[in-house]
Design a protein around this motif. Structure first.
Motif, PDB file in Angstrom:
ATOM      1  N   GLU A   1      -1.745   4.393  12.535  1.00 10.79           N
ATOM      2  CA  GLU A   1      -0.922   3.213  12.263  1.00 10.79           C
ATOM      3  C   GLU A   1       0.565   3.540  12.178  1.00 10.79           C
ATOM      4  O   GLU A   1       1.317   2.851  11.497  1.00 10.79           O
TER       5      GLU A   1
ATOM      6  N   PHE B   1      -7.505   5.301   0.387  1.00 10.31           N
ATOM      7  CA  PHE B   1      -8.166   6.175   1.380  1.00 10.31           C
ATOM      8  C   PHE B   1      -8.176   7.635   0.904  1.00 10.31           C
ATOM      9  O   PHE B   1      -8.133   8.543   1.707  1.00 10.31           O
TER      10      PHE B   1
ATOM     11  N   ASN C   1     -12.069  -1.424   0.822  1.00  9.87           N
ATOM     12  CA  ASN C   1     -10.996  -2.066   1.590  1.00  9.87           C
ATOM     13  C   ASN C   1     -11.607  -2.985   2.627  1.00  9.87           C
ATOM     14  O   ASN C   1     -12.415  -2.529   3.460  1.00  9.87           O
TER      15      ASN C   1
ATOM     16  N   TRP D   1      -2.018  -3.208  16.255  1.00  8.50           N
ATOM     17  CA  TRP D   1      -3.374  -3.189  16.793  1.00  8.50           C
ATOM     18  C   TRP D   1      -3.671  -4.351  17.737  1.00  8.50           C
ATOM     19  O   TRP D   1      -4.820  -4.569  18.105  1.00  8.50           O
TER      20      TRP D   1
ATOM     21  N   MET E   1     -10.032 -10.968   3.983  1.00  9.84           N
ATOM     22  CA  MET E   1      -9.282 -11.309   5.216  1.00  9.84           C
ATOM     23  C   MET E   1      -9.730 -12.697   5.615  1.00  9.84           C
ATOM     24  O   MET E   1     -10.559 -12.864   6.504  1.00  9.84           O
TER      25      MET E   1
ATOM     26  N   HIS F   1       2.902   0.765  13.024  1.00 11.12           N
ATOM     27  CA  HIS F   1       2.833  -0.450  12.208  1.00 11.12           C
ATOM     28  C   HIS F   1       4.046  -0.447  11.284  1.00 11.12           C
ATOM     29  O   HIS F   1       4.333   0.560  10.633  1.00 11.12           O
TER      30      HIS F   1
ATOM     31  N   ASP G   1      -5.446 -10.322   2.744  1.00 10.53           N
ATOM     32  CA  ASP G   1      -4.568  -9.648   3.704  1.00 10.53           C
ATOM     33  C   ASP G   1      -4.368 -10.611   4.863  1.00 10.53           C
ATOM     34  O   ASP G   1      -5.331 -11.239   5.319  1.00 10.53           O
TER      35      ASP G   1
ATOM     36  N   PHE H   1       1.303  -4.028   3.822  1.00 10.84           N
ATOM     37  CA  PHE H   1       0.881  -2.740   4.354  1.00 10.84           C
ATOM     38  C   PHE H   1       2.056  -2.290   5.193  1.00 10.84           C
ATOM     39  O   PHE H   1       2.373  -2.966   6.175  1.00 10.84           O
TER      40      PHE H   1
ATOM     41  N   GLU I   1      -1.726  -7.759   1.334  1.00  8.69           N
ATOM     42  CA  GLU I   1      -1.149  -7.071   2.500  1.00  8.69           C
ATOM     43  C   GLU I   1      -0.636  -8.094   3.492  1.00  8.69           C
ATOM     44  O   GLU I   1      -1.326  -9.078   3.794  1.00  8.69           O
TER      45      GLU I   1
ATOM     46  N   ASP J   1       0.877  -1.168   0.000  1.00  9.63           N
ATOM     47  CA  ASP J   1       0.000   0.000   0.000  1.00  9.63           C
ATOM     48  C   ASP J   1       0.913   1.216   0.000  1.00  9.63           C
ATOM     49  O   ASP J   1       1.828   1.314   0.824  1.00  9.63           O
TER      50      ASP J   1
ATOM     51  N   ARG K   1     -12.438   4.923  10.209  1.00  7.67           N
ATOM     52  CA  ARG K   1     -12.603   4.476   8.827  1.00  7.67           C
ATOM     53  C   ARG K   1     -13.672   3.393   8.788  1.00  7.67           C
ATOM     54  O   ARG K   1     -14.022   2.814   9.821  1.00  7.67           O
TER      55      ARG K   1
ATOM     56  N   ASN L   1      -9.779  -6.640  -1.264  1.00  6.21           N
ATOM     57  CA  ASN L   1      -8.916  -7.464  -0.408  1.00  6.21           C
ATOM     58  C   ASN L   1      -9.708  -8.193   0.673  1.00  6.21           C
ATOM     59  O   ASN L   1     -10.400  -7.567   1.462  1.00  6.21           O
TER      60      ASN L   1
HETATM   61  C1  GAL Z   1      -5.397  -3.914   7.098  1.00  7.53           C
HETATM   62  C2  GAL Z   1      -5.880  -2.699   6.336  1.00  7.53           C
HETATM   63  C3  GAL Z   1      -4.770  -1.688   6.120  1.00  7.53           C
HETATM   64  C4  GAL Z   1      -3.999  -1.483   7.384  1.00  7.53           C
HETATM   65  C5  GAL Z   1      -3.475  -2.823   7.822  1.00  7.53           C
HETATM   66  C6  GAL Z   1      -2.527  -2.791   8.987  1.00  7.53           C
HETATM   67  O1  GAL Z   1      -6.418  -4.584   7.725  1.00  7.53           O
HETATM   68  O2  GAL Z   1      -6.426  -3.052   5.109  1.00  7.53           O
HETATM   69  O3  GAL Z   1      -5.321  -0.472   5.662  1.00  7.53           O
HETATM   70  O4  GAL Z   1      -4.827  -0.909   8.324  1.00  7.53           O
HETATM   71  O5  GAL Z   1      -4.553  -3.644   8.144  1.00  7.53           O
HETATM   72  O6  GAL Z   1      -3.119  -2.560  10.196  1.00  7.53           O
END
Ligand code: GAL
Length: 673
Positions: free
Chosen positions: A360, A48, A152, A320, A254, A363, A278, A350, A312, A17, A114, A252
């Protein structure tokens, strides 16, 4: 027809990303220079960016995105271009406050995070269609465009909205599904607790109520919420297909079961041109590489076995969870290549450059706060080179040994309130059976319970509480035709409306298992039972026992103590050409291994005893050849046997008979011939 791989990409996808709007433009030039240094082939942009692209209603500013896409193109980097519909601008919400979703307790979410979207909201739908049209018209022919990235991660962080527009939409959805309100009453069993409806207009979403709500209603609401999000995805996809013919469209997923539980990916897999996923490592004390393998196998399965793309994951720590460890040296490469082994056409992250501001900023990223003088950056560059050397695997398919049945609808139903035991967790059983298969070095395909199973010698049903009659007949035919089935307790109990199949449990599976279950008798926390086997072996179960009555099945293991002492714990039923195993307690890892060993013997699957635990071996096969991926998650050096000889693609060395696999390393051997 849209393509099913990113347009114009001739190597594996590698990148992340990319959110350059967070940086001054001089940094963009540094970015593309570093992208080239690392061998980046594609980045995801604009996900975004709605507030920047449309700063006020109907006024667009595409100049910066024009410059960005041109810059990427000039540097040979492809773009996975987002439709920014996961975060509408604040002006939109101030004009349409009812587009903000409402929780089951009536709280309306605010702007400022978001994914705050009511998917039934007509103004949101119209605005999403307009910005998607604007982007498609402007960029359909841009030479950098490889793929569209719609929205997303549908389903997170808000999985369902409970507002009045959703109530009206839900009623329309119910009318289309059931035609009459009486059919709804029948399906939901509203005769119980006097919940009878006489008009669709009386039906609301399952909002907070004094005690447990109607399970059929709750289950249908999950289906409705999923279908509504999918409707919105398809609306955007259709605009993109019409205005940018040929360019593939994705959103994407999950699929890792802990990260998004509100989306039926079997249904979504049929709607996207390319399945993308992701995946983030969850720090819960379990082996993260096993959960990764499971997510990758599930993703490949929802793609129907076709190649998919990891869109991702993280270079190192995420931010998180309560605690977010950094990845260990080499772990990022092992993670990335494990996804590739299981069918991904690359490894994306990501994100490209770690943010300085916003939620983030802690991250990890491909370019970390520490800059390029860092281990993360060195490993990123190394990974880029590794992926480059694997270009020929594109289009090959991962070979699976066994199937595990999985169905999101069953999982949703299983998680409804008031079950025999809150300690039984369908996902835990799926994870544990998967882990037991992983430890036997078997590669797993997941299959929908009504899918054709004939290609698999062994099919495992970890905990499939909801099974339609069609699913029951499907597994029965599979066994009759020579398959081996392993079923765990609390499977085949209810139909698609969460109504118990008529007759004794397990209604959908009685015949194939050759038994009935008279009663469930779950155990209390800390309790366990002993189970004795034919060879005198003793195994342990906890959480669950039940009173099994064999009909045509033979008893293989028996409860030695506990509420079901003397009754069958594990049974086998020979049915025409196949056999069906049933286990009625929660076996630990050792028990699952023993059970799967017996069933594998029935299925003719030879043990792969020559591979140590935590050494992952997976094959991709296709026109360009057979590729053996060996990934060493352990701290010992090992040698992995090969059928024949070949070239190790990451080192360029020849390998014959065996390939040396140092601790923590990955090897990919392209076999000769
Ligand atoms: C994913 C999301 C990203 C970013 C990533 C890392 O779930 O699509 O935008 O937030 O987690 O936390």
């Amino acid at each position: 027809m849209p393509e099913t791989t990113p347009t114009g990409l001739t190597r594996l996808a590698f990148g992340g990303d990319y959110n350059p709007e967070q940086w001054p433009e001089n940094v963009w030039h540094e970015d593309v220079r570093l992208m080239r240094e690392a061998g980046v082939t594609m980045v995801s942009v604009g996900i975004f960016s709605w507030a920047l692209l449309e700063p006020s209603p109907g006024e667009y500013d595409f100049d910066w995105l024009d410059r960005l896409l041109d810059l990427l193109h000039e540097n040979g980097i492809r773009a996975d271009l987002g439709t920014p519909t996961v975060v509408p601008p604040v002006w939109f919400y101030r004009a349409h406050p009812e587009a903000l979703p409402v929780a089951a307790d009536g709280t309306r979410y605010e702007f400022g995070s978001r994914g705050a979207i009511c998917h039934s909201n007509a103004d949101y739908r119209a605005a999403a269609a307009t910005i998607t049209t604007q982007l498609a018209e402007r960029y359909a022919d841009h030479p950098a465009l490889a793929m569209w990235h719609v929205h997303n991660e549908y389903g997170v962080p808000v999985s369902a909205c409970y507002c009045d527009s959703c109530a009206a939409h839900f009623r329309r959805w119910l009318a289309a599904r059931y035609e009459t309100v009486d059919a709804v009453n029948e399906a939901w069993g509203t005769a119980f607790w006097g919940q009878r409806y006489t008009d669709f207009d009386q039906i609301n979403p399952p909002r907070v109520a004094p005690t447990v709500g109607n399970p059929g209603q709750t289950l249908d609401y999950k289906r409705f919420a999923d279908a509504t999000m999918r409707e919105n995805f398809c609306a955007e996809r259709d605009i993109l297909h019409r205005l940018a013919p040929g360019i593939p469209v994705t959103t994407n997923f999950m699929t890792a079961l802990s990260q998004c539980d509100s989306v039926d990916y079997w249904a979504w897999g049929r709607e996207v041109d390319i399945v993308t996923n992701d995946h983030y490592l969850i720090t819960d004390g379990r082996r993260t590489h096993v959960n990764l393998a499971m997510a990758a196998d599930l993703t490949r399965s929802v793609a129907g076995g076709a190649p998919w793309l990891l869109l991702e994951h993280s270079t190192s720590g995420i931010n998180w969870q309560p605690r977010n460890p950094a990845k260990t040296p080499g772990q990022m490469a092992r993670n990335s290549l494990a996804h590739v082994a299981r069918g991904s056409e690359g490894a994306m992250f990501f994100q490209w450059r770690q943010s300085r501001r916003g939620a983030e900023k802690f991250h990890s990223a491909m370019v970390p706060h520490a800059g390029t003088e860092s281990r993360v950056w060195r490993e990123v560059v190394e990974l880029g080179a590794s992926l480059d050397s694997l270009s020929t695997i594109r289009g090959t398919r991962t070979q699976a040994d066994v199937a595990v049945l999985w169905d999101w609808h069953s999982w949703w139903a299983q998680n409804l309130a008031w079950r025999p035991s809150e300690d039984h967790d369908a996902r835990e059983r799926a994870d544990s059976f998967y882990e037991a298969l992983y430890d036997r070095h078997l590669t797993v395909d997941f299959a929908h319970p009504e899918a054709d199973l004939s290609a698999y010698p062994l099919v495992v049903v970890p905990a499939l509480y909801l099974m339609t009659e069609a699913a029951g007949s499907n597994v029965r035919a599979y066994v009759e035709n020579g398959g081996t089935l392993v079923v765990s307790y609390f499977s085949g109990i209810v139909d698609e409306h969460d109504a118990v199949h008529e007759g004794a449990y397990p209604g959908a599976l009685r015949d194939v298992l050759g038994l009935t279950v008279e009663e469930f008798s779950p155990l209390l926390p800390g309790q366990s039972v002993r189970v004795t086997g034919p060879d005198g072996s003793e195994l342990t179960g906890d959480v669950w026992t039940e009173f099994v009555v064999p009909r045509d099945a033979e008893t293989v293991w028996t409860y030695a103590d506990g509420p079901a002492a003397g009754l069958p714990a594990v049974t086998r039923h020979h049915l025409v050409a196949g056999s069906a195993w049933y286990v009625s307690t929660r076996l630990d890892a050792q028990g699952l291994d023993a059970l799967l060993g017996w069933a594998s013997d029935d299925a003719g699957i030879a043990p792969r005893a020559d591979l140590p635990r935590d050494v992952e071996v997976v094959r991709r096969v296709g026109e360009s050849g057979t590729y053996l991926f060996a990934i060493n998650h352990s701290s010992s050096d090992v040698k992995v046997p090969l059928d024949g000889h070949g070239t190790e693609l990451l080192t360029g060395e020849r390998a014959a008979g065996r390939v040396a696999l140092p601790a923590g390393a990955v090897r990919v051997v392209r076999l000769d011939g």
